[in-house]
Design a protein around this motif. Structure first.
Motif, PDB file in Angstrom:
ATOM      1  N   CYS A  15       0.852  -1.182   0.000  1.00  0.00           N
ATOM      2  CA  CYS A  15       0.000   0.000   0.000  1.00  0.00           C
ATOM      3  C   CYS A  15       0.889   1.234   0.000  1.00  0.00           C
ATOM      4  N   PRO A  16       0.585   2.234  -0.827  1.00  0.00           N
ATOM      5  CA  PRO A  16       1.429   3.432  -0.871  1.00  0.00           C
ATOM      6  C   PRO A  16       1.382   4.269   0.402  1.00  0.00           C
ATOM      7  N   SER A  17       0.370   4.084   1.235  1.00  0.00           N
ATOM      8  CA  SER A  17       0.262   4.906   2.446  1.00  0.00           C
ATOM      9  C   SER A  17       0.549   4.154   3.732  1.00  0.00           C
ATOM     10  N   CYS A  18       0.764   2.828   3.659  1.00  0.00           N
ATOM     11  CA  CYS A  18       1.118   2.056   4.853  1.00  0.00           C
ATOM     12  C   CYS A  18       1.956   0.860   4.422  1.00  0.00           C
ATOM     13  N   PRO A  19       2.578   0.129   5.353  1.00  0.00           N
ATOM     14  CA  PRO A  19       3.463  -0.978   4.944  1.00  0.00           C
ATOM     15  C   PRO A  19       2.750  -2.288   4.614  1.00  0.00           C
ATOM     16  N   ALA A  20       1.429  -2.295   4.582  1.00  0.00           N
ATOM     17  CA  ALA A  20       0.691  -3.542   4.334  1.00  0.00           C
ATOM     18  C   ALA A  20       0.885  -4.017   2.889  1.00  0.00           C
ATOM     19  N   THR A  21       1.033  -5.327   2.731  1.00  0.00           N
ATOM     20  CA  THR A  21       1.119  -5.890   1.381  1.00  0.00           C
ATOM     21  C   THR A  21      -0.290  -6.055   0.821  1.00  0.00           C
ATOM     22  N   TRP A  22      -0.374  -5.953  -0.495  1.00  0.00           N
ATOM     23  CA  TRP A  22      -1.670  -6.106  -1.149  1.00  0.00           C
ATOM     24  C   TRP A  22      -2.052  -7.582  -1.184  1.00  0.00           C
ATOM     25  N   PRO A  23      -3.283  -7.922  -0.895  1.00  0.00           N
ATOM     26  CA  PRO A  23      -3.721  -9.311  -1.062  1.00  0.00           C
ATOM     27  C   PRO A  23      -3.831  -9.639  -2.556  1.00  0.00           C
TER      28      PRO A  23
END
Length: 151
Positions: A15-23
């Motif tokens: 995600c460009p605004s947080c470190p979460a990976t895209w599912p």
């Protein structure tokens, strides 16, 4: 964003605004067309091949370093070299103290935790050099003065 991340080798996309990976469902949705999916999959294959080549290269490098008598500290990764053997083929025990303070066995690479029994049987009864002595380049340690002076 998904294709730009893949083209730059930043996989999996985040995600460009947080470190979460895209599912994977979000990735499939973002790619929309078959052409975008093919481009993304080609980038994934290329990155996987680069990672596999690096792993093979790293393994070969580690093996060559071992052959030369150099090991990586299991804590920080710094290279530690054991002085070459004498005519009898040996020199000192395998207990090493890294500059980071880690104590480990040069032969098997296992970390030693002070106050606990040794994790291996490679050099039972042998101690480790004090961390301060290592940081001070073995100053005051008579066995190493000639060696250090010869460097």
């Amino acid at each position: 964003h998904c294709l730009a991340a893949a083209d730059a080798g930043r996989l999996p996309p985040r995600c460009p605004s947080c470190p979460a990976t895209w599912p994977s469902t979000a990735i499939r949705y973002a790619l929309e067309t078959e052409a975008n999916k093919a481009r993304y999959n080609a980038a994934v294959r290329g990155l996987n091949e680069l990672r596999a080549q690096r792993a093979r290269h790293d393994a070969a490098t580690v093996e060559e370093m071992r052959r030369l008598g150099v090991r990586a500290c299991p804590r920080c990764g710094a290279r530690v070299e054991k002085r070459a053997g004498d005519l009898m083929g040996s020199h000192g025990c395998p207990n090493m103290t890294c500059r980071c303070g880690a104590r480990f066995c040069f032969e098997c690479g296992r970390l030693h935790v002070p106050g606990r029994p040794p994790p291996c049987q490679c050099a039972v009864g042998h101690g480790f050099l004090p961390h301060d002595a290592v940081l001070n380049n073995y100053a005051g340690m008579p066995d190493f003065q000639d060696f250090v002076a010869a460097l």
